[in-house]
Enzyme design. Structure first.
Site, mmCIF file in Angstrom:
data_model
loop_
_atom_site.group_PDB
_atom_site.id
_atom_site.type_symbol
_atom_site.label_atom_id
_atom_site.label_comp_id
_atom_site.label_asym_id
_atom_site.label_seq_id
_atom_site.Cartn_x
_atom_site.Cartn_y
_atom_site.Cartn_z
ATOM 1 N N ASP A 1 0.902 -1.101 -0.054
ATOM 2 C CA ASP A 1 0.025 -0.173 0.048
ATOM 3 C C ASP A 1 0.896 1.341 0.014
ATOM 4 O O ASP A 1 2.152 1.324 0.451
ATOM 5 C CB ASP A 1 -0.734 -0.064 1.342
ATOM 6 N N HIS B 1 2.479 3.096 -9.081
ATOM 7 C CA HIS B 1 2.166 1.747 -9.379
ATOM 8 C C HIS B 1 3.034 1.210 -10.274
ATOM 9 O O HIS B 1 3.572 0.066 -10.070
ATOM 10 C CB HIS B 1 0.917 1.320 -9.950
ATOM 11 N N LEU C 1 10.784 -20.406 -4.766
ATOM 12 C CA LEU C 1 9.930 -19.650 -4.013
ATOM 13 C C LEU C 1 8.511 -19.528 -4.626
ATOM 14 O O LEU C 1 8.347 -19.709 -5.969
ATOM 15 C CB LEU C 1 10.339 -17.969 -4.264
HETATM 16 C C1 IPE Z 1 -5.414 -2.598 -0.145
HETATM 17 O O1 IPE Z 1 -5.203 -1.505 -0.353
HETATM 18 C C2 IPE Z 1 -5.559 -3.537 -1.473
HETATM 19 C C3 IPE Z 1 -4.123 -3.606 -2.115
HETATM 20 C C4 IPE Z 1 -2.930 -3.203 -1.759
HETATM 21 C C5 IPE Z 1 -4.127 -4.445 -3.312
HETATM 22 P P1 IPE Z 1 -6.360 -0.090 -0.637
HETATM 23 O O2 IPE Z 1 -5.469 1.205 -0.562
HETATM 24 O O3 IPE Z 1 -7.174 -0.370 -1.626
HETATM 25 O O4 IPE Z 1 -6.926 -0.591 0.861
HETATM 26 P P2 IPE Z 1 -7.900 0.580 1.652
HETATM 27 O O5 IPE Z 1 -9.028 0.611 0.708
HETATM 28 O O6 IPE Z 1 -7.301 1.635 1.972
HETATM 29 O O7 IPE Z 1 -8.444 -0.192 2.805
HETATM 30 C C1 IPE Z 2 -1.489 0.308 -3.455
HETATM 31 O O1 IPE Z 2 -1.360 1.532 -3.294
HETATM 32 C C2 IPE Z 2 -1.723 -0.466 -4.661
HETATM 33 C C3 IPE Z 2 -3.078 -0.926 -5.020
HETATM 34 C C4 IPE Z 2 -4.114 -0.768 -4.182
HETATM 35 C C5 IPE Z 2 -3.509 -1.218 -6.451
HETATM 36 P P1 IPE Z 2 -2.642 2.667 -3.519
HETATM 37 O O2 IPE Z 2 -2.903 2.856 -4.817
HETATM 38 O O3 IPE Z 2 -3.566 2.190 -2.438
HETATM 39 O O4 IPE Z 2 -1.922 3.869 -2.800
HETATM 40 P P2 IPE Z 2 -2.558 4.799 -1.771
HETATM 41 O O5 IPE Z 2 -2.865 4.182 -0.556
HETATM 42 O O6 IPE Z 2 -3.728 5.607 -2.292
HETATM 43 O O7 IPE Z 2 -1.226 5.678 -1.513
HETATM 44 MG MG MG Z 3 -4.249 2.435 -0.397
#
Ligand code: IPE
Ligand code: IPE
Ligand code: MG
Length: 252
Positions: free
Chosen positions: A24, A41, A135
């Site tokens: 995240d 990303h 792995l």
């Molecule tokens: C959780 O991240 C899912 C992934 C990392 C793929 P999100 O950023 O979508 O989670 P929430 O919505 O903040 O809980």
């Molecule tokens: C996690 O990073 C990746 C996915 C959920 C695909 P985010 O896109 O949730 O990044 P933040 O949380 O907005 O910084």
């Molecule tokens: Mg996020």
């Protein structure tokens, strides 16, 4: 079959055998740099490469990465579509390298919602790496912990209807998406949030949790080492007392 933390006492090793990560913070990493979210990303994919390498070096056997949750469809269509493109290009570019490095790729989640092209790529990548043993890299895509449990329940209902009312954990477990792996020893979430976000609800029952403020694109081999060091300071009791673990009292 692997040890279930609730039915047997799992073996505890100094290096976690299975690490599961919620990657995240990509969007915030990009925002801080005045870049579009997708740039975060893209950088996040590089981090995946580095962390896979680091896991192999550390002797970790299973690495599971949450790439796209069943709730991430709620994001703007443009971001969802860029994420899908990234997934396709990562599969196209990385599979040869994974194969060479002894990595077996598995993808868990409800794949039926993905384009036929992506589904074919996923199946081909799994098949191409199926014999690798160094792995096991699992990507959770359109995955949700609740979906996983309900999916397993529905299979059970179809396959063992006569036992309804007497189903056990042991009946459910082989039907869960990660039945080919031991339960995660260590769960990591980067990006500062402290929640599960519908990741491996069943499988995390006794995992050690580690949260870091570090945003996923900035997570690296040293950050992984820190997480493992934290894991090594934990006492995994699985319901017992410290005294029992020290051998001063016997267990049941
Ligand atoms: C959780 O991240 C899912 C992934 C990392 C793929 P999100 O950023 O979508 O989670 P929430 O919505 O903040 O809980
Ligand atoms: C996690 O990073 C990746 C996915 C959920 C695909 P985010 O896109 O949730 O990044 P933040 O949380 O907005 O910084
Ligand atoms: Mg996020």
């Amino acid at each position: 079959m692997f040890t279930s933390a609730t039915r047997e006492l799992p073996e505890v090793r100094p290096v976690p055998r299975h690490v599961a990560i919620i990657m995240d913070g990509n969007g915030r990493w990009a925002k801080k740099r005045f870049l579009p979210r997708v740039a975060g990303h893209v950088k996040g994919v590089e981090t995946v490469r580095e962390v896979v390498r680091a896991c192999i070096e550390q002797g970790i056997e299973y690495l599971t990465l949450f790439a796209f949750s069943s709730e991430n469809w709620r994001r703007p269509a443009e971001e969802v579509s860029r994420l899908m493109q990234l997934f396709v290009s990562a599969l196209e570019n990385e599979v040869k390298k994974l194969k060479r490095n002894g990595v077996r790729l598995k993808v868990i989640g409800d794949l039926t919602r993905f384009s036929p092209e992506l589904q074919t790529l996923i199946r081909a990548a799994e098949a191409a790496t199926a014999d690798n043993t160094r792995l096991v890299l699992t990507i959770a895509a359109n995955y949700g912990g609740r979906w996983d449990i309900v999916h397993a329940m529905n299979q059970l209902a179809a396959q063992k209807p006569e036992a309804a009312g007497q189903w056990t954990e042991a009946d459910l477990e082989p039907r869960l998406a990660m039945s080919y792996a031991p339960e995660p020893d260590l769960f990591i979430r980067t990006g500062g949030e402290e929640r599960i976000s519908n990741f491996l609800l069943w499988q995390l029952a006794y995992s050690e949790f580690y949260f870091t403020e570090t945003l996923w694109p900035a997570f690296d081999a040293d950050a992984l080492k820190e997480a493992i060091a934290s894991y090594q300071r934990r006492e995994r009791r699985f319901g017992r007392t410290s005294e029992q673990l020290d051998g001063k009292e016997t267990s049941q």
